[in-house]
Each structure stands twice: as structure tokens, then as C-alpha cells.
Motif scaffolding. Sequence first.
Motif, PDB file in Angstrom:
ATOM      1  N   ALA A 166       0.825  -1.203   0.000  1.00  0.00           N
ATOM      2  CA  ALA A 166       0.000   0.000   0.000  1.00  0.00           C
ATOM      3  C   ALA A 166       0.864   1.259   0.000  1.00  0.00           C
ATOM      4  N   LEU A 167       1.968   1.230   0.762  1.00  0.00           N
ATOM      5  CA  LEU A 167       2.881   2.379   0.773  1.00  0.00           C
ATOM      6  C   LEU A 167       3.518   2.596  -0.597  1.00  0.00           C
ATOM      7  N   ARG A 168       3.858   1.511  -1.291  1.00  0.00           N
ATOM      8  CA  ARG A 168       4.448   1.650  -2.626  1.00  0.00           C
ATOM      9  C   ARG A 168       3.471   2.319  -3.593  1.00  0.00           C
ATOM     10  N   ASP A 169       2.206   1.943  -3.490  1.00  0.00           N
ATOM     11  CA  ASP A 169       1.198   2.567  -4.350  1.00  0.00           C
ATOM     12  C   ASP A 169       1.065   4.058  -4.049  1.00  0.00           C
ATOM     13  N   ILE A 170       1.112   4.403  -2.769  1.00  0.00           N
ATOM     14  CA  ILE A 170       1.017   5.819  -2.381  1.00  0.00           C
ATOM     15  C   ILE A 170       2.220   6.600  -2.906  1.00  0.00           C
TER      16      ILE A 170
END
Length: 226
Positions: free
Chosen positions: A213-217
Motif C-alpha cells: 500500500a505504501l508503494r502505491d502511495i
Amino acid sequence: MAAVMYNFKPYPSDNDVGMAAEALVTSHPCLKEPGSVSGWYGWKMSLKFKMGDYRGKLSRSGCLEVSVNAGKRSKNNPDKDHPHSNIKRARRAEVNFLPNFPKGESQASLEEMRLQIMDEVQKSQQNLRLIEMLMQKTFALRRQEIIQENPQVKDFLGKWPALRIESQLCAEFQRITNVNLRNKFYAVLDQHTPGLMALYRQKAARTGKISEALRDIFKIYDLQVS
């Protein structure tokens, strides 16, 4: 001098009193003590006694900020606490430590306002302007309860549910410290943002749902920056 020092701190430390005595002699060289190494040590001891006398006068006149520490051990009451133990004093950021009740108000009238606040908070359509006015008027009652009774946070919020409202939480912080909580928070957050970004990028390099999820953000963030 005692009145001016009280405006800064009702209970100045030994170093604070020394700084005040040094400032006095620096501003008025004629007061410098002959034969003294510092030239102001005698003034320092005198100001300590003056501050005690000044606090005593304020306590007898009903000033809650100092009268809350009255009633300690004395010749007539040898079984009470030591005069220098458990002194209730403002912390570094507390500007409004223990104010007196508003003029014309008593503990009973402020308690009625507290009950009115509880009724208003429970309504589906809250009158935020009325809550703000009542919270401002009952500020002294809350401070007295916190300092004298030291309640649990859960119990205190049960009596003052308006402090669960974000706007009232920020308003209460400003009443105590004269600092805007939102502005202060965002200013400090800006200072720590680069470090937080680096920390989250390290987390994004790992495996797991949170890292994904952090990578997508960060993909969206990097596109916006570029």
C-alpha cells in the motif's frame, strides 16, 4: 521586583532569582554590593523572601494560583505536609495555570453550565457556538478540577464530553498555552516530513500488504512531484 518576577513565574527557581538580582544590579549599578564577588548575592536572598511575602499576600487575597499551595505544615499544624512538598505550579507551556472564576460566577453556577454543555453535546444538532461560549466560561472550573483532584482522563472526559470535539480540543489547548494547536502541529510536521518520508520508503521496500500500500502511495506522490 516581586510583582514583575511573579508575572514570569509564581515559583521561580534559585537560578531564576539569581538572574533577576543580576539584572537589577546591571540596570542600576548604584545598587551593586561593595565587597561582594557577584555584587548581587544579597539582593538574591532578599528577592527570595520578597517573593514569598508577595505570594502570601496574593494567597490571602484569594488568588487560586498560589492559594492552592496554602495550608502546609506550620507551628500550629505540625502534622501537615512539608511546605516545599508537592507544590502545584505551572509547567513550561502553561500560561493559564489556575485562573480564578469569572467575575460574578461561582462553582455552583459554573456547574450548571457544565450540565448544560453535557445536554447540548448529546443533541444531534449541536449548537457549537453555545458550546464554545460555555466552555470558555467554565475553563477555570476545569483547571481547578484537574489541578486539585488530579482525575483520570476517562472520568474527566465523561464530565466534559465537549473536549472530544476537535474544535474544542484545539480551543482548550489555546486557553492553556496561548498556542494555536493546528498551526503548531503542521509546522512541526513540516520539519519532520523528510525524515518520515525516508522512514516510510524503507518500509515500502519490504514485503507485505502495508508495504504494498505504501508503494502505491509513493508512486502517486512521485508522479505528482515530477
